[in-house]
Enzyme design. Structure first.
Site, PDB file in Angstrom:
ATOM      1  N   GLY A 170     -14.009  11.509   2.674  1.00 32.64           N
ATOM      2  CA  GLY A 170     -14.820  11.463   3.895  1.00 32.64           C
ATOM      3  C   GLY A 170     -15.245  12.818   4.426  1.00 32.64           C
ATOM      4  N   LYS A 171     -15.307  13.826   3.561  1.00 28.46           N
ATOM      5  CA  LYS A 171     -15.681  15.160   4.035  1.00 28.46           C
ATOM      6  C   LYS A 171     -17.140  15.177   4.512  1.00 28.46           C
ATOM      7  CE  LYS A 171     -14.313  17.044   0.131  1.00 28.46           C
ATOM      8  NZ  LYS A 171     -13.657  15.896  -0.504  1.00 28.46           N
ATOM      9  N   HIS A 197       5.992  -6.303 -23.686  1.00 26.02           N
ATOM     10  CA  HIS A 197       5.833  -4.918 -23.211  1.00 26.02           C
ATOM     11  C   HIS A 197       5.818  -4.890 -21.678  1.00 26.02           C
ATOM     12  CE1 HIS A 197       4.138  -0.755 -23.680  1.00 26.02           C
ATOM     13  NE2 HIS A 197       3.804  -1.016 -22.425  1.00 26.02           N
ATOM     14  N   GLU A 198       4.980  -5.746 -21.096  1.00 26.43           N
ATOM     15  CA  GLU A 198       4.858  -5.741 -19.632  1.00 26.43           C
ATOM     16  C   GLU A 198       6.140  -6.227 -18.969  1.00 26.43           C
ATOM     17  OE1 GLU A 198       2.593  -4.160 -18.218  1.00 26.43           O
ATOM     18  OE2 GLU A 198       1.362  -3.917 -20.010  1.00 26.43           O
ATOM     19  N   HIS A 204       8.703  -3.510 -18.784  1.00 27.02           N
ATOM     20  CA  HIS A 204       8.534  -2.626 -17.615  1.00 27.02           C
ATOM     21  C   HIS A 204       9.123  -3.280 -16.370  1.00 27.02           C
ATOM     22  CE1 HIS A 204       5.949   0.366 -19.341  1.00 27.02           C
ATOM     23  NE2 HIS A 204       4.954  -0.460 -19.619  1.00 27.02           N
ATOM     24  N   ASP A 237       1.932   5.109 -20.889  1.00 29.05           N
ATOM     25  CA  ASP A 237       3.286   5.244 -20.333  1.00 29.05           C
ATOM     26  C   ASP A 237       3.896   6.574 -20.756  1.00 29.05           C
ATOM     27  OD1 ASP A 237       2.862   2.627 -19.627  1.00 29.05           O
ATOM     28  OD2 ASP A 237       3.944   1.815 -21.353  1.00 29.05           O
ATOM     29  N   PRO A 265      -9.443  15.922  -1.696  1.00 25.87           N
ATOM     30  CA  PRO A 265      -9.886  15.236  -2.915  1.00 25.87           C
ATOM     31  C   PRO A 265     -11.229  14.525  -2.712  1.00 25.87           C
ATOM     32  CG  PRO A 265      -7.726  14.447  -2.173  1.00 25.87           C
ATOM     33  CD  PRO A 265      -8.261  15.313  -1.109  1.00 25.87           C
ATOM     34  N   PRO A 266     -11.903  14.166  -3.785  1.00 29.19           N
ATOM     35  CA  PRO A 266     -13.198  13.495  -3.656  1.00 29.19           C
ATOM     36  C   PRO A 266     -13.068  12.149  -2.936  1.00 29.19           C
ATOM     37  CG  PRO A 266     -12.735  14.053  -5.954  1.00 29.19           C
ATOM     38  CD  PRO A 266     -11.518  14.359  -5.186  1.00 29.19           C
TER      39      PRO A 266
END
Ligand code: ADP
Length: 617
Positions: free
Chosen positions: A213-214, A429-430, A433, A506, A209-210
């Site tokens: 460290g490539k 709402h939070e 969760h 969500d 993935p970007p």
């Protein structure tokens, strides 16, 4: 020898232009001020000229008389005792008393002008070289190199410097380093390999993935092996005109062979290495460039000392011809760092800043789960910036924790004003969760709930941090996660009997999880272990494409809806059973805007419950 590059041509024209302008300027100033010379004459000549009414202007100082005739020529003469000088001057209609500026000595004039011009040229030169270094990228050790006779000056050669990248600078990624150290050994002692008859791979493909460290790893190979490093991005080969990309590839390999042993690093190789197909959108220029690359890789002999490293985050899109033995046959995965890797990366970057001694990197690494090396480097830098903003000299744990949130959710939006009603909805709402997460045994504990809007668009969020690094997720864990995701919407329904747009993210996540359960993880009885979807873009968001009949698709959709619905109902039930706690914690969050995991658990586990009506405010 290098042919003259367009940049050099440009700067030569610039300097020529500059010289001509300065020459002209000098000539004009000289004509105007210096050429006009002062002729020294005797006092008798001066007297004669007064009598002939030829003196137009005279200035009498304490030691000499400077005067000008009617043609504009300047003269000077010594001072002589002459009592009726003024009278005679007056009679001859001369203007006197006005100061006549004595023209400058040409030698002095040239001395000053020369000095000023040298200074100007120096300032200009400094300015130009600074701009050129800037253009060559952030890396001051990059020297521009001409690649491609007709092409632009885009290839860069990495020249060894005091602060070049080494393997020790790349934290974690041990497997990748191990695989690459063989290449370093080979570049150091090729004869060890040739003696036994072994040939080393011509190329290695760094896949991941970007930001993992490539590029850093490729630079580290060059740094360790102490060889030149050519770096070019795949997209730089693709030009508007067919044939130019291929010419650049030819030139790159020509130069690399001259500099062998060396490393060529092609970043984003998928820009040229995409599968060649017969579709209408095929790109002649890209194909020609790829063909040229393939034939160049075949063309040079083994053990010549040129190693090609390439990086991509879309390995699945590469042309199989690139991956066959003799080309990029070694594939080096550079994955997102695990917990230990993240701690190491944080430590490496923390060395660059002044940081408090009691910073707990493990907590930060746990909170930043899923972050790439580049994001972790960014977290450290953001923390340092925050410390400076707040006028502190040392970075502390709080700065780092806040910058994790900045990197995950964006900056706090100080000027975004939520209405009281909105704030209340977001609080419920939070907490919805968080409560669902906490009440399900397998869910990770809540570490923070906040309702301060962020620049990412989130109006609030609940942060959950897993105790241990997880690699596998069980079926029940996924289901619990879907329930947790639906907890927010369930709370809104229960308290306000109304739903809002706040749950869109969500919903997206819950759907994705449920769909993966059905199509990829084989977690339903109906489809057993059959894959209905394939991941097409593993490292860039994990996009999928369906691989099943249209009727099956309808069935999949139905099953996904059923899974989400069931978990939504489960979440609603959990909240109903803990209604008092929901009110209590939401009230606390509404008043304080942020609560920590400990505060949350304290309220959750407290005995006395004061019932607060949520809709009152
Ligand atoms: P990629 O080429 O994979 O997209 P880069 O090599 O350009 O990623 O990495 C970007 C930046 O992220 C580096 O300059 C470095 O600061 C940081 N970084 C990434 N991975 C690591 C790592 N393993 N150790 C230390 N720093 C890292």
């Amino acid at each position: 020898m290098q042919e003259m590059q367009p940049n050099h041509k440009k700067s030569l024209t610039f300097w020529l232009f500059f010289l001509v302008i300065f020459g002209l300027m000098n000539f004009m100033i000289y004509n105007r001020f210096v050429k006009q010379q002062v002729t020294e004459v005797g006092y008798n000549v001066f007297m004669k000229m007064i009598d002939d009414k030829k003196v137009k202007e005279a200035s009498i100082t304490s030691s000499q008389i400077i005067f000008m005739d009617d043609q504009g020529n300047t003269y000077k003469t010594g001072l002589v005792e002459d009592s009726d000088l003024y009278e005679r001057l007056y009679k001859s209609d001369a203007t006197f008393g006005a100061e006549i500026v004595e023209p400058m000595n040409p030698l002095l004039y040239y001395g000053i002008m020369f000095g000023v011009q040298i200074l100007l040229i120096f300032i200009l030169w400094r300015f130009m070289t600074k701009r050129i270094t800037k253009k060559m990228g952030d890396d001051p050790d990059m020297m521009s190199f001409s690649l491609g006779g007709r092409g632009k000056n885009t290839g860069r050669i990495y020249v060894k410097s005091k602060n070049d990248v080494r393997f020790k600078d790349v934290a974690g990624e041990e497997e990748a380093k191990e695989l690459l150290s063989e290449i370093v050994n080979y570049l150091h002692e090729p004869q060890k390999y040739t003696e036994i008859g072994a040939t080393l791979p011509k190329g290695a493909l760094l896949v991941g993935p970007p930001g993992t460290g490539k590029t850093m790893l490729a630079k580290a190979v060059a740094g360790e092996a102490d060889v030149p490093f050519f770096s070019i991005s795949g997209s730089e080969f693709v030009q508007m005109f067919v044939g130019m990309g291929a010419a650049k590839v030819r030139d790159l390999f020509k130069q690399a062979k001259e500099k062998a042993p060396c490393i060529i690093f092609i970043d984003e190789i998928d820009a040229i290495g995409k599968k060649r197909d017969t579709s209408l959108t095929s790109n002649d220029e890209r194909e020609q460039t790829l063909n040229q690359l393939l034939s160049e890789m075949d063309g040079f002999e083994e053990n010549l000392g040129v190693v090609i490293l390439a990086a991509t985050n879309r390995p699945e899109s590469l042309d199989p011809a690139l991956l066959r033995p003799g080309r990029f046959d070694r594939r080096i995965p550079v994955e997102l760092p695990d917990l230990k890797g993240r701690i190491d990366i944080l430590r490496v970057h923390a060395k660059k800043i002044r940081i408090s001694e009691n910073v707990d990197f493990e907590t930060i690494a746990k909170t930043a789960s899923g972050a790439s090396g580049a994001q972790l480097a960014n977290i450290i830098n953001e923390a340092a910036l925050k410390a400076v903003r707040e006028g502190r000299k040392v970075v502390q744990q709080d700065d780092l924790m806040e910058s994790v949130e900045v990197v995950i959710a964006g900056y706090q939006k100080k000027n975004k004003i939520l209405t009281n009603k909105e704030k209340l909805v977001v609080s419920y709402h939070e907490v919805g969760h968080a409560l669902v997460a906490a009440k399900q045994s397998n869910s990770a504990p809540v570490t923070k709930i906040t309702i301060i809007p962020r620049t990412s668009g989130a109006l609030g969020y609940t942060m959950q941090v897993d105790e241990d690094e997880r690699n596998l997720m069980s079926r029940s864990e996924i289901l619990n996660k879907i329930a947790t995701l639906s907890g927010g919407r369930a709370a809104e329904e229960l308290i306000f009997s109304e739903i809002t747009t706040g749950a869109s993210n969500d919903i997206e996540q819950a759907t994705k999880l449920a769909r993966s359960m059905v199509t990829r993880f084989g977690m339903t009885e109906d489809f057993d272990m059959v894959a209905m979807e394939v991941v097409t873009n593993q490292y860039l968001g994990g996009d999928t494409s369906l691989a099943c009949a249209p009727e099956t698709q309808t069935k999949i959709d139905r099953m996904v809806v059923d899974i989400v619905k069931e978990q939504h109902q489960k979440a609603a039930q959990i909240l109903k059973d803990n209604m008092q706690k929901l009110h209590e914690i939401a009230k606390h969050l509404y008043e304080n805007e942020t609560i920590t995991g400990e505060e949350f658990m304290a309220i959750l586990n407290s005995e006395e419950n004061t019932l607060v009506s949520g809709t009152e405010v």
